[in-house]
Design a protein around this motif. Sequence first.
Motif, PDB file in Angstrom:
ATOM      1  N   SER A  29      -7.902  32.519 -37.902  1.00 31.78           N
ATOM      2  CA  SER A  29      -9.367  32.190 -37.666  1.00 31.78           C
ATOM      3  C   SER A  29      -9.961  30.825 -37.895  1.00 31.78           C
ATOM      4  O   SER A  29     -11.013  30.616 -37.390  1.00 31.78           O
ATOM      5  CB  SER A  29     -10.022  33.323 -38.748  1.00 31.78           C
ATOM      6  N   VAL A  30      -9.181  30.157 -38.566  1.00 30.25           N
ATOM      7  CA  VAL A  30      -9.225  28.461 -38.734  1.00 30.25           C
ATOM      8  C   VAL A  30      -8.255  27.756 -38.154  1.00 30.25           C
ATOM      9  O   VAL A  30      -7.289  28.271 -37.853  1.00 30.25           O
ATOM     10  CB  VAL A  30      -9.796  28.270 -40.108  1.00 30.25           C
TER      11      VAL A  30
ATOM     12  N   ARG B  22     -14.068  33.534 -41.514  1.00 32.37           N
ATOM     13  CA  ARG B  22     -14.821  32.759 -40.699  1.00 32.37           C
ATOM     14  C   ARG B  22     -16.325  32.560 -41.235  1.00 32.37           C
ATOM     15  O   ARG B  22     -16.939  31.488 -41.185  1.00 32.37           O
ATOM     16  CB  ARG B  22     -15.109  33.466 -39.376  1.00 32.37           C
ATOM     17  N   THR B  88     -13.210  25.648 -37.895  1.00 27.64           N
ATOM     18  CA  THR B  88     -12.868  26.415 -36.737  1.00 27.64           C
ATOM     19  C   THR B  88     -13.238  25.592 -35.591  1.00 27.64           C
ATOM     20  O   THR B  88     -13.860  24.679 -35.792  1.00 27.64           O
ATOM     21  CB  THR B  88     -13.431  27.842 -36.544  1.00 27.64           C
TER      22      THR B  88
END
Lengths: 100, 211
Positions: A29-30, B22, B88
């Motif tokens: 996710s990152v 996230r 991200t």
Amino acid sequence: MPESEFDYKQLDDIIHSRIRLAIMSVLISVEEADFNFIKQNVKATDGNLSVHIKKIETAGYISVEKLFVDRKPLTKYKLTKKGKEAFKKYVERLERMLGR
Amino acid sequence: MEEKNKAELELEFIKNIIKDSREKVEDSGLSSVIWGIIVVIGIMTNYFSGINHNWNYTLYVWGFILVSGWTYSYLSARNVKKKNMPETFGLKVQNALWSASGITMTIIALVCTIQYKRDISDFIPYPYIINSMAITPVISLILGISYYVTGSINDCKFTTRLAYGWWIGGIVLFYMKSYNTFPIFALMMILFQIIPGIKYYRRSKLNSAGK
């Protein structure tokens, strides 16, 4: 659907553990994350997390970068290409089991 | 059947972990609120300067609030870096987009405000390259782009819809020829930026509290 498609043995052993799956999910996710961020999301103890991270690292699914930020040691983890592919395959297999 | 349930739970587990991670690195919305307030103060200063025909202090007000805004943005970025918060790819694009559009809007606000001052003083003959009344519609269009891209990156329809608000408002402002463009733009800023920013900020606080 044939019974064999529900066989869990088909799943990647490295990822198929609650903590390791969580670590891989955080890192997908990152772009990259340090130990504390992973710990915060995985909710595991330092020792337990270290053992599982080592296992994934040995499999070549994550890369580790050790650096110093403001004179403090910092370890960053990132999924490798092999790791991303393994995770993708794992999810696809789960979806196939569900007939998606 | 049991195996199928396990697979279903596993997928749900992956989905939740990804969503939680996230959310932890998402923008809190506080910068939208702060920059929104800054612009409202600046734009209302322009309005009062216009109706009172006194532009003597306008540039100083803009100078002060813009320096404050950029100082806040710098400190906030430094704080994020210090915490070693991961990024991200989407967040990287979003930060770059807002920095670029922020610089563009700052230039437009300053250049157009300087021009207003000159219009009144008749130092330089009119017209210039950019009409002074274009300050609010042009900024509205830029905000429309930024909101549209941000909404698309985050797959958030609400944010994308805000872009339509900015674009439609921009068209309306292009056809107005009075100082009333300023309070209308300030109202748009409150409706399309400050209020949604507060909403995002509250949601981000709830997420970080694990609710």
